[in-house]
Every structure is written in C-alpha cells, then in structure tokens.
Design a protein around this motif. Structure first.
Motif: not given
Length: 500
Positions: A312-328
């Motif tokens: 959920x935290x990763x989804x929120x980071x990527x929804x905020x805009x900017x480069x996508x954050x990978x799980x690894x």
C-alpha cells in the motif's frame, strides 16, 4: 614496406585469465583503424569488445567463434605501413578500464624460408595452420619475446609441448623447424586442440588424440575431454584385470607358451547425453558457489511477514507522481537500514589474519538471471541512496545484465546480496552466500494468504523472508534480530522513519 604486427588477447583485469570468442567484427583483408573493435569476447564477468591498437589490413585471425583463448594468445595480425623507428612502439597505447593493452607488442618481421616447407612438416598449431590465415604462416615471432614461448603465449620450450610454432631468430635464410615426429595429426590436418597444455597432457599419458571426439566447437578437444578419456581408460583397466586365482595355472604341455599380458585398451567413448563445458559466466558462477560451500559454514533462518502495508505504501508513493518506485528498491532500503543496526552481517572473513572485517559502506548486490547465467550486479553505496536513486540504479544494472554489457567493476565488490527469487514464482529458498560476503537475504513471492490481522482472520499479502548467514561472523541471535527487523519494516513501513 608493410610491417606485420600481432595483436594478442590483452590482460582483461580482475584476475581474468581467458575469454571466449563470441563474434568476430572484422574479416581477413578488412582495413581497421586504431582502437577499432575487432572481436567480441565473453569473460567470466561480461561481454566485451576488444579494440585493436593498430591501423592497417587484417592478415590473419586466430580462433573461431566459440573458441576459448588464454590471455596472451594471438588474436589477429595486422599489416601496417612503414616500420616505426627503433625503440618506438606502434598503436594507440590506450588503456580501457579492465580491458585493453598498456603497451603494443614488439614489431614483427616477415621471414621467408629458403626452400618451401612440405605440408607434412607444417607446425601442428591450430592457430598457425588455420585456412583463413595463410599470411600468418610466414610471420616471425615478435622481436624481444623470450626464447621458447609459443605463439599461444603460455607455454615454453622447456615444457616440451607438442604443436608449438617454432621461434625464428635468424635472417631470411633460416627456416622454421618441422613439427615433432610424435605430432598427432588427422588425415586432413592437425588435431584441433584448445591449447598445447592439453596436447602435452595427452602425450604424457600415452593417449592418442586422434581417437577422441572433442566436445568443443567444431570438435575442438578440451582438457575435460582428455581427462575424461583418461578416467575411462583407468576404470576399464581396473575392470578388465582378472581376479587372482587361488592356485597357479599349470600349462597342459611343456611347450605351451603363456601369452604376454595385454595393456588395457584406452577408450574415449563418452556417455550418452548432452555435454556442455563449464566456461564463461556459468563457469565462474560454478567456481564461486563451490568455493562458498567449501569455505563458509552457513546457516539459514526464515520468517513469514505481512507485506500488505508495504504494498500500500508503494502504491501511494507511485500515485503521488514522479518516478515510479520499484519493490526491490524498497526492500533494498530496508536492508541498508537493517545493516546499520546489525553491521556484523556487512562484513567479510580474513582467514589468513583470522579476523572478521566489518565494512563501512554497503555495496548491495542483487541476483539477476540472464541468458548467459546468473550474475550479481552491485549497487555502490546503497546505504547513501534513497528509493528513487535505488530504483534507477537497479533498472540500469538489470538492463546491462540482460545485454551482457556489465563491466567487471559492476560485478565485484559487493558486501551484501539481496536475492528476489520470488519473481520465479517460488515462496522460499536457502540461497548460497556470494563469497566472500557474509550474508544474503532471500525474498519469496508476495501472494494472498489467510493471516490473523488485529485478532481476526483476513486475507493478506504474505511474503517469506530467508536469511542465509556466515556463522563465523555472528550467532543466531544477531541473524534473527536482523531478519526480525526486516520483517517489522515490511509489515510496518513507518518503522523506517527512524532511520531515514
């Protein structure tokens, strides 16, 4: 007057001693420029284009695609223009990091024999008699090369290896020596052998190379083929030896002669199945994993963790805009935070000094599966990077691993490894530590599972985490504390705020 220079496989750095020819980039007769790549090779580290330090016309190539050459073996000969002044060297002199030539080889002279050498007396060196390189047969050895070194650059006269190209030191009236009388040749030419060392091994054990069928490219006889034939012959000799009789045999007549014992027949028959040599990246991985198993007393502990909040935290980071954050990248950030709390696992063992060396920087390796085998690229200074920087570096190194363009510096120097084998659809594993590191964290797939959450049964995203560690650097309490902290950060990403 044109001058013919020989370019040898340069020192590849990082302790590499050989390379496999993947693809020739030039043909005999092509015109090459200074520092133009002429051949693509694969080492135990990566794929590399080798540049030629000379400008001129290619007169010979040594080695077919798929052939493995040692450092110092001839690659090509190039006919250049007017000879340089005495004491000067030809070529660029450029040095590529990890690859290249720091100094051009000495000049070569053409030496014509006084009389034509009959075909039967040609040296049985596979490189010197290759049909694609007739011009190389009359090229003398470089001036200044120590006497006795062969054209393949790693044997000497004192070794007595058959099949070397004889050195020529005289003037144009001298003629190359003929091949030794015991040289193994087939009806249509010399036996293709990967190196004179293999030829000498066969000769010392009385093995006829003409009876072998090489497992290398185009029937090239490798050292493994000779060693297998010797083992097979030894085994056959043991089984063919008759058991000792309880009483001596008495001849039926005084004139009956007992036939002499026949020596065991050496056989080169290979077992059924597909054989493939361990070389290049796969061979290097095999050597390193075997060394890890021999030297490191490893142990593994594991735990299941609820990764729902991390996802959920990763989804929120990527929804905020900017480069996508990978799980690894998030898992890597968790690892660096855990290593700051448990630095024993970011260390190496110096057995000669009998010391455990804790390292200041975290150079995080990650396992990457490629068509050429398993490689472990290294993210430098991972402890000083944020999630965005880690994501970008993981993507860059993964693409370089896929295309085979990783440099030796990007494949060495790791202090801790993250192994995300969950991408293969498996839940758990007991990974082998990447020697000389002290630990590796394995991450399985994240899948929905029944889980007790806040006192109630619910479906949560669950992952299995496994830590394999060197028991010399720490005990189970330290390893368990590290793994529990990683699991806590996965379950409650806010825990990371303490170390950000």
């Amino acid at each position: 007057m044109a001058q013919v220079l020989e370019f040898k496989l340069p020192d590849l750095g990082e302790g590499l001693t050989e390379a496999e020819i993947v693809r020739w980039l030039v043909e005999v007769g092509d015109v090459v420029a200074v520092d133009q790549p002429v051949v693509e090779v694969e080492t135990a580290k990566a794929m590399v284009d080798i540049p030629c330090p000379y400008a001129g016309v290619v007169t010979a190539r040594f080695g077919e695609e798929g052939t493995e050459l040692p450092v110092g073996a001839p690659l090509i000969t190039v006919a250049v223009g007017a000879p340089a002044a005495e004491g000067e060297t030809e070529g660029s002199g450029n040095v590529l990091v990890g690859y290249g030539t720091s100094e051009a080889p000495a000049r070569r002279r053409r030496v014509r024999p006084a009389t034509p050498t009959p075909p039967a007396a040609q040296p049985a060196n596979g490189a010197a008699t290759r049909a694609t390189a007739p011009a190389a047969e009359s090229v003398a050895r470089p001036v200044g090369t120590a006497a006795g070194h062969s054209a393949e650059g790693h044997t000497s006269e004192g070794h007595g290896s058959a099949g070397r190209s004889p050195a020529v030191h005289g003037s144009a009236g001298h003629r190359p020596e003929t091949a030794p009388a015991d040289e193994e040749t087939r009806g249509d030419g010399p036996v293709p052998v990967i190196s004179p060392l293999v030829r000498r091994l066969a000769r010392e054990h009385g093995l006829d190379l003409r009876e072998l069928h090489g497992s290398g490219p185009d029937g090239l006889i490798l050292r493994a083929d000779v060693e297998y034939a010797l083992r097979a012959a030894e085994a056959q000799g043991r089984t063919a030896r008759p058991a000792t009789e309880p009483y001596p045999r008495v001849p039926s007549a005084p004139t009956e002669a007992v036939p002499p014992a026949q020596p065991p027949v050496r056989s080169s028959a290979a077992p059924a199945g597909l054989r493939g040599p361990l070389k290049g990246i796969r061979g290097a991985v095999a050597d390193k994993l075997s060394r890890s198993r021999r030297e490191i007393p490893d142990a593994t502990c594991w735990v299941d963790a609820d990764a729902t909040e991390l996802m959920r935290a990763r989804t929120a980071m990527n929804a905020a805009g900017g480069p996508k954050i990978s799980l690894i990248a998030l898992l890597a950030r968790i690892c660096t935070a855990a290593l700051a709390r448990f630095p024993e696992l970011n260390s190496t063992v110096d057995m000669e000094a009998r010391e455990v060396v804790q390292l200041d920087q975290v150079h995080l390796g990650f396992a990457a599966q490629t068509d050429r085998g398993l490689v472990v690229p290294v993210v430098r200074d991972a402890h000083a990077r944020d999630a965005e920087s880690l994501t970008a570096e993981f993507a860059r190194l993964t693409e370089a691993a896929r295309t085979g363009t990783l440099t030796p510096a990007e494949l060495t120097g790791g202090t801790f490894t993250l192994n995300n084998y969950g991408v293969f659809g498996v839940d758990g594993s007991t990974p082998i530590i990447n020697h000389p590191e002290a630990a590796m964290l394995g991450v399985g797939r994240i899948i929905p599972k029944p889980w007790v959450h806040e006192g109630e049964l619910a479906v949560r995203q669950v992952v299995e985490l496994a830590l394999t560690f060197d028991h010399r650097v720490c005990d189970g309490g330290t390893a368990g504390g590290f793994l529990r902290y990683v699991a806590d950060c996965v379950e409650h990403p806010a825990v990371l705020l303490r170390t950000l």
